[in-house]
Design a protein around this motif. Structure first.
Motif, short mmCIF file in Angstrom:
data_model
loop_
_atom_site.label_atom_id
_atom_site.label_comp_id
_atom_site.label_asym_id
_atom_site.label_seq_id
_atom_site.Cartn_x
_atom_site.Cartn_y
_atom_site.Cartn_z
N ASP A 174 -56.18 -8.00 37.72
CA ASP A 174 -55.98 -7.00 38.76
C ASP A 174 -54.51 -6.81 39.14
OD1 ASP A 174 -58.72 -6.44 39.06
OD2 ASP A 174 -58.97 -8.15 40.39
N SER A 175 -53.67 -7.81 38.82
CA SER A 175 -52.27 -7.75 39.23
C SER A 175 -51.40 -8.54 38.26
CB SER A 175 -52.11 -8.34 40.63
OG SER A 175 -52.34 -9.75 40.59
N PRO A 176 -50.11 -8.26 38.25
CA PRO A 176 -49.20 -9.03 37.39
C PRO A 176 -49.19 -10.52 37.74
CG PRO A 176 -48.14 -7.01 38.10
CD PRO A 176 -49.42 -7.12 38.87
N HIS A 177 -49.29 -10.84 39.03
CA HIS A 177 -49.30 -12.25 39.46
C HIS A 177 -50.53 -12.97 38.89
CE1 HIS A 177 -48.44 -15.72 41.92
NE2 HIS A 177 -49.69 -15.68 42.34
N GLU A 178 -51.67 -12.32 38.97
CA GLU A 178 -52.90 -12.91 38.42
C GLU A 178 -52.81 -12.98 36.89
OE1 GLU A 178 -57.75 -12.40 38.47
OE2 GLU A 178 -56.52 -10.75 39.15
N ALA A 179 -52.16 -12.01 36.27
CA ALA A 179 -51.98 -12.03 34.81
C ALA A 179 -51.18 -13.26 34.39
CB ALA A 179 -51.29 -10.75 34.35
N ILE A 180 -50.16 -13.62 35.15
CA ILE A 180 -49.37 -14.81 34.84
C ILE A 180 -50.24 -16.06 34.96
CG2 ILE A 180 -47.48 -16.28 35.64
CD1 ILE A 180 -45.98 -13.67 36.38
N ARG A 181 -51.05 -16.14 36.00
CA ARG A 181 -51.93 -17.30 36.20
C ARG A 181 -52.90 -17.45 35.02
NH1 ARG A 181 -56.84 -18.09 37.46
NH2 ARG A 181 -57.27 -15.93 38.04
N GLN A 239 -49.56 -7.76 28.74
CA GLN A 239 -49.02 -8.66 27.74
C GLN A 239 -48.06 -9.58 28.50
OE1 GLN A 239 -47.02 -6.88 24.42
NE2 GLN A 239 -46.20 -8.82 23.73
N VAL A 240 -48.34 -10.86 28.44
CA VAL A 240 -47.52 -11.85 29.15
C VAL A 240 -46.83 -12.71 28.11
CG1 VAL A 240 -47.52 -13.69 30.87
CG2 VAL A 240 -49.19 -11.83 31.05
N SER A 241 -45.50 -12.81 28.20
CA SER A 241 -44.72 -13.55 27.23
C SER A 241 -43.86 -14.59 27.92
CB SER A 241 -43.79 -12.61 26.46
OG SER A 241 -44.52 -11.56 25.86
N VAL A 242 -43.69 -15.70 27.22
CA VAL A 242 -42.73 -16.72 27.63
C VAL A 242 -42.18 -17.32 26.34
CG1 VAL A 242 -44.48 -18.54 27.89
CG2 VAL A 242 -42.31 -18.74 29.10
N GLY A 243 -40.87 -17.26 26.19
CA GLY A 243 -40.27 -17.69 24.93
C GLY A 243 -40.79 -16.83 23.79
N HIS A 244 -41.27 -17.49 22.73
CA HIS A 244 -41.80 -16.76 21.57
C HIS A 244 -43.31 -16.58 21.64
CE1 HIS A 244 -38.00 -16.65 19.47
NE2 HIS A 244 -37.84 -17.93 19.73
N ALA A 245 -43.94 -17.15 22.66
CA ALA A 245 -45.40 -17.06 22.81
C ALA A 245 -45.76 -15.85 23.66
CB ALA A 245 -45.94 -18.32 23.45
N SER A 246 -46.85 -15.19 23.27
CA SER A 246 -47.29 -14.00 23.98
C SER A 246 -48.82 -13.94 23.94
CB SER A 246 -46.70 -12.77 23.31
OG SER A 246 -47.13 -11.60 23.94
N VAL A 247 -49.43 -13.56 25.06
CA VAL A 247 -50.88 -13.39 25.13
C VAL A 247 -51.18 -12.08 25.85
CG1 VAL A 247 -51.46 -15.84 25.05
CG2 VAL A 247 -51.07 -14.74 27.25
N VAL A 248 -52.35 -11.51 25.57
CA VAL A 248 -52.81 -10.31 26.26
C VAL A 248 -53.98 -10.72 27.13
CG1 VAL A 248 -53.80 -8.02 25.99
CG2 VAL A 248 -52.01 -8.78 24.43
#
Length: 65
Positions: A24-31, A11-20
């Motif tokens: 393979d990695s947290p860095h790739e999840a952010i991308r 689950q990646v969040s920024v501000g009030h927005a969140s996506v699932v």
């Protein structure tokens, strides 16, 4: 297959927005999340694209099935 070779669900969040996303990695999840958020909020794509990775909160939910 061990846990390191499986995709994880994040689950990646920024501000009030969140996506699932699955990656393979947290860095790739952010991308991946950044790309998804740019599609979901096209009027904010330039702001989202320029955010530092440190602004994103990443929560490892579980290995994806």
């Amino acid at each position: 297959m061990d846990d390191h070779s499986q995709h994880h669900k994040y689950q990646v969040s920024v501000g009030h927005a969140s996506v699932v996303v699955q990656s393979d990695s947290p860095h790739e999840a952010i991308r991946i999340a950044r790309e998804k958020l740019c599609r979901d909020f096209p009027r904010l794509w330039d702001v989202i694209a320029k955010l530092a990775d440190s602004r994103f909160q990443v929560l490892d939910l579980w290995p994806a099935t």
